[in-house]
Design an enzyme around this catalytic site. Structure first.
Site, short mmCIF file in Angstrom:
data_model
loop_
_atom_site.label_atom_id
_atom_site.label_comp_id
_atom_site.label_asym_id
_atom_site.label_seq_id
_atom_site.Cartn_x
_atom_site.Cartn_y
_atom_site.Cartn_z
CB CYS A 164 -0.95 0.10 1.19
SG CYS A 164 -2.06 -1.28 1.35
NE ARG A 186 4.59 1.66 -0.22
CZ ARG A 186 5.68 1.49 0.52
NH1 ARG A 186 6.85 1.80 0.03
NH2 ARG A 186 5.60 1.03 1.73
CD1 TRP A 234 -0.67 -6.26 -3.28
CD2 TRP A 234 -0.75 -6.87 -1.14
NE1 TRP A 234 -0.41 -7.60 -3.22
CE2 TRP A 234 -0.45 -8.00 -1.92
CE3 TRP A 234 -0.85 -7.03 0.24
CZ2 TRP A 234 -0.25 -9.28 -1.36
CZ3 TRP A 234 -0.67 -8.28 0.79
CH2 TRP A 234 -0.37 -9.38 -0.01
CG ASN A 277 1.92 0.60 4.18
OD1 ASN A 277 1.61 -0.58 4.00
ND2 ASN A 277 3.16 1.04 4.11
N GLY A 278 -0.20 -1.17 6.34
CA GLY A 278 0.16 -2.05 7.45
C GLY A 278 -1.03 -2.91 7.86
CD GLU A 298 15.10 -14.09 -9.80
OE1 GLU A 298 14.51 -14.51 -8.79
OE2 GLU A 298 14.93 -12.96 -10.26
CE LYS A 328 11.77 -12.09 -11.28
NZ LYS A 328 12.61 -11.54 -10.26
CD GLU A 374 7.94 -12.02 -9.78
OE1 GLU A 374 7.39 -11.49 -8.81
OE2 GLU A 374 9.17 -12.05 -9.91
CG HIS A 400 16.46 -37.75 -6.05
ND1 HIS A 400 16.80 -39.00 -5.58
CD2 HIS A 400 17.61 -37.19 -6.49
CE1 HIS A 400 18.10 -39.17 -5.70
NE2 HIS A 400 18.62 -38.09 -6.25
CE LYS A 444 10.49 -3.47 -7.05
NZ LYS A 444 11.02 -4.63 -7.76
#
Ligand code: F6R
Length: 606
Positions: free
Chosen positions: A2, A27, A74, A98-99, A479, A483, A486, A502, A601
């Site tokens: 947020c 955000r 968010w 925010n929080g 990674e 990527k 997402e 395995h 982000k």
């Protein structure tokens, strides 16, 4: 998560609020809203989805107040609907937050019993009614907020305005970042300095527990104990030009292409170019007696930490533990004396990483952090800050911050190796030379994206994709998978190549592309055997290597050629193809590359 903004301005502020929110959209972007004080009353406009929906709403029905707050969300509590969008308000008080307010249920029940009516499912609305209740009782907005804050449990950054008070905004910070901007006869509030860049470069960062009373002519700040304090204003480096896509279609593309430059800047920070040696800041700990390096981070930054483990163990011969912060914070592992705890974070605000930092501090570890935002909470709470000079990263999927973290980690491994006598001066020079060639190689790699455009066509049809890597390239497989999933929403997993048989090999058939990160580094023959096992089961192989395609000994879906370079630098180079594969696949599929669904982000909640 947020983004919040506030302006006490000299002209109607709704346009500037939206402009600032655009800089904070990284955000969160589930919904957005603004509220202003107009003729003594609070007015509000909100909209579900991206900021453009809010802009349209405001164009249809403008707000004219000179004092206002804004929010881009968010979602944590409650669906991303307009009703749950911020600002939340009563007739007298409007709040952006925010929080997470952890005791919101208890507060809500209590306030409902006192006659307050709630419209949304959010935790934030409890803050609105709590302040309103205190305001009704005390008649003074500042006293009301002072009385309300100690009743809140959890993390927050708050911006608050009041009906009938055109020259007042109150800000409070506990656990979430907040910055005040000083203008001419105007004051600003923002989650970060980037949001305020077009208005002012004079910024005061609030400290943990601070509350600030803003009026057009200045701010009064109170610390966690309620005592007036002075917090110095600093010149912010955040330029308004930095959040521009330039000639690129997406921020992510721009940030991929910026890597040669920003890696150079980061390396120049840690390397004495003339001497060809590492020039690292003093870590303030006896490195020859270093017992362990404990690395903690989240997501992509965690994968950078895994690469760091390979480098540090190999060149500095000291044990390295790496853990995702969300796990480590509750595991609370024993930590040895004379240990270095290292935190890696682009934003420097990731809640779990910050929590582990505080735990390690309590355990007497020396605290170092690799961060991109110098003024962030993680940086400020560290003993030593190792900055990455990636510049603002706006695309939600991390690219240039990751490779700059790798540049800092490679330099750290060499600095530790030198201090511990585990690498010779000749080897240090050789490895530094290799590092200094990285920007040139990457510039070459990003110059031709046609192979990725072609490959995107094939990958877009896949439901699942596997990534394989061995040794120091295993984190690159992780990674690559992160990527791809997402930003393209294709399911992808990264595996250590040796783990294939395995279990994951059961997934292989002709519909599953397998992307293999396999530089010729002494382990590549073993990886080639794994490639053949995949080929024998009909899997479609994409080989990323500096070798020839026929080295795979089987037919390939594609071969991505990486320049020959010192093996030490492979993780930096092989990061580029995994970024470009994900980027072009997402572009081909038409997803929202810079703002993929459900993500944000900066993850400031756990
Ligand atoms: C993935 C990504 C995230 C972040 C993670 C940590 O592309 O960007 O996985 O790496 O949320 O964020 P920071 O580095 O800000 O602590």
């Amino acid at each position: 998560m947020c983004g919040i903004v506030g302006i006490l301005g000299t002209h109607p502020v709704s346009g500037d609020l939206v402009d600032a929110l655009r800089r904070l959209e990284y955000r969160g972007y589930d919904s957005a809203g603004i509220a202003t004080v107009e003729n003594g009353h609070l007015g509000r406009r909100r909209a579900e989805g991206k900021l453009r929906n809010l802009e349209q709403r405001i164009a249809e029905d403008p707000l004219k107040g000179l004092t206002g707050i804004g929010h881009t969300r968010w979602a944590t509590h409650g669906k991303p609907t307009e009703t749950n969008a911020h600002p939340h308000m009563s007739e007298r008080v409007s709040v952006v937050h925010n929080g997470i307010i952890e005791n919101f249920r208890a507060l809500r029940e209590d306030l409902k019993a006192k006659g307050h009516v709630f419209d949304s499912d959010t935790d934030t609305e409890a803050v609105v009614h709590l302040i309103t209740e205190e305001f009704n009782r005390r008649g003074d907005p500042v006293a009301a907020v002072k009385a309300a804050l100690p009743q809140l449990e959890g993390a927050f950054a708050l911006g608050i305005i009041f009906a009938g008070h055109d020259d007042l905004m109150i800000a409070a910070r506990r656990g979430s970042p907040l910055a005040i901007g000083h203008g001419e006869d105007a004051m600003y509030l923002g989650s970060d300095a980037i949001a305020l860049a077009p208005f002012t470069s004079e910024i005061t960062y609030l400290e943990e527990g601070d509350m600030a009373v803003l009026r057009r002519l200045g701010a009064e700040i109170f610390d966690a104990a309620g005592q007036p304090v002075k917090r110095t204003a600093v010149k912010s480096q955040a330029s308004s030009l930095l959040v521009d896509k330039g000639n690129h279609r997406h921020f992510m593309a721009k940030e991929i292409h910026e890597q040669p430059e920003v890696i150079s800047h980061t390396l120049a920070h840690y390397i004495d170019m003339a001497e060809g040696k590492v020039n690292f800041p003093d870590l303030g700990i006896d490195l020859s007696a270093l017992s362990r390096v404990t690395i903690s981070a989240c997501g992509t930054a965690y994968y950078a930490g895994l690469v760091g483990k390979y480098w540090i163990e190999r060149y500095a011969r000291v044990a390295v533990e790496v853990d995702v912060a969300s796990e480590m914070r509750y595991r609370e592992p024993p930590l040895p004396e004379n240990g270095l705890a290292l935190f890696i974070s682009q934003s420097g605000e990731t809640a779990d990483t910050l929590a582990v930092l505080r735990y390690c501090k309590e355990q007497g570890q020396r605290i170092a952090s690799i961060v991109n935002v110098r003024t962030s909470s993680i940086a400020r709470e560290s003993d030593v800050v190792l900055q990455t000079l990636a510049g603002p990263e706006i695309g939600v999927a991390s690219t240039k911050a990751f490779t700059c973290q790798l540049a800092a980690l490679a330099s750290l491994a060499l600095a530790l190796g030198r201090a511990r006598g585990t690498i010779s001066a000749e080897l240090e020079q050789e490895l530094v030379k290799g590092l200094l060639e990285v920007p040139r190689h990457i510039a070459e790699m990003v110059a031709d994206e046609r192979p990725y455009e072609k490959l995107a066509h094939d990958l877009s049809k896949a439901r699942d994709v596997l990534y394989l890597g061995r040794g120091i390239n295993f984190p690159l497989a992780l990674e690559g998978a992160l990527k791809l999933k997402e930003i393209s929403y294709i399911h992808a997993e990264g595996y250590a190549a040796g783990e294939l048989k395995h279990g994951p090999i059961a997934l292989i058939d002709e519909n599953v592309p397998v992307i293999v990160v396999a530089p010729e580094d002494g382990l590549s023959e073993k990886t080639v055997s794994n490639v053949q096992e995949v080929a024998a089961r009909g899997g479609q192989i994409v080989l990323i290597s500096n070798g020839k395609p026929d080295a795979a000994g089987c037919e390939l879906l594609a071969h991505i050629k990486v320049p020959d370079a010192h093996a030490f630098t492979n993780p930096l180079l092989y990061a580029i193809p995994v970024q470009l594969i994900a980027y072009h696949t997402a572009v081909f599929m038409g997803t929202d590359v810079d703002q993929p669904r459900n993500l944000a982000k900066s993850v400031t909640v756990e």
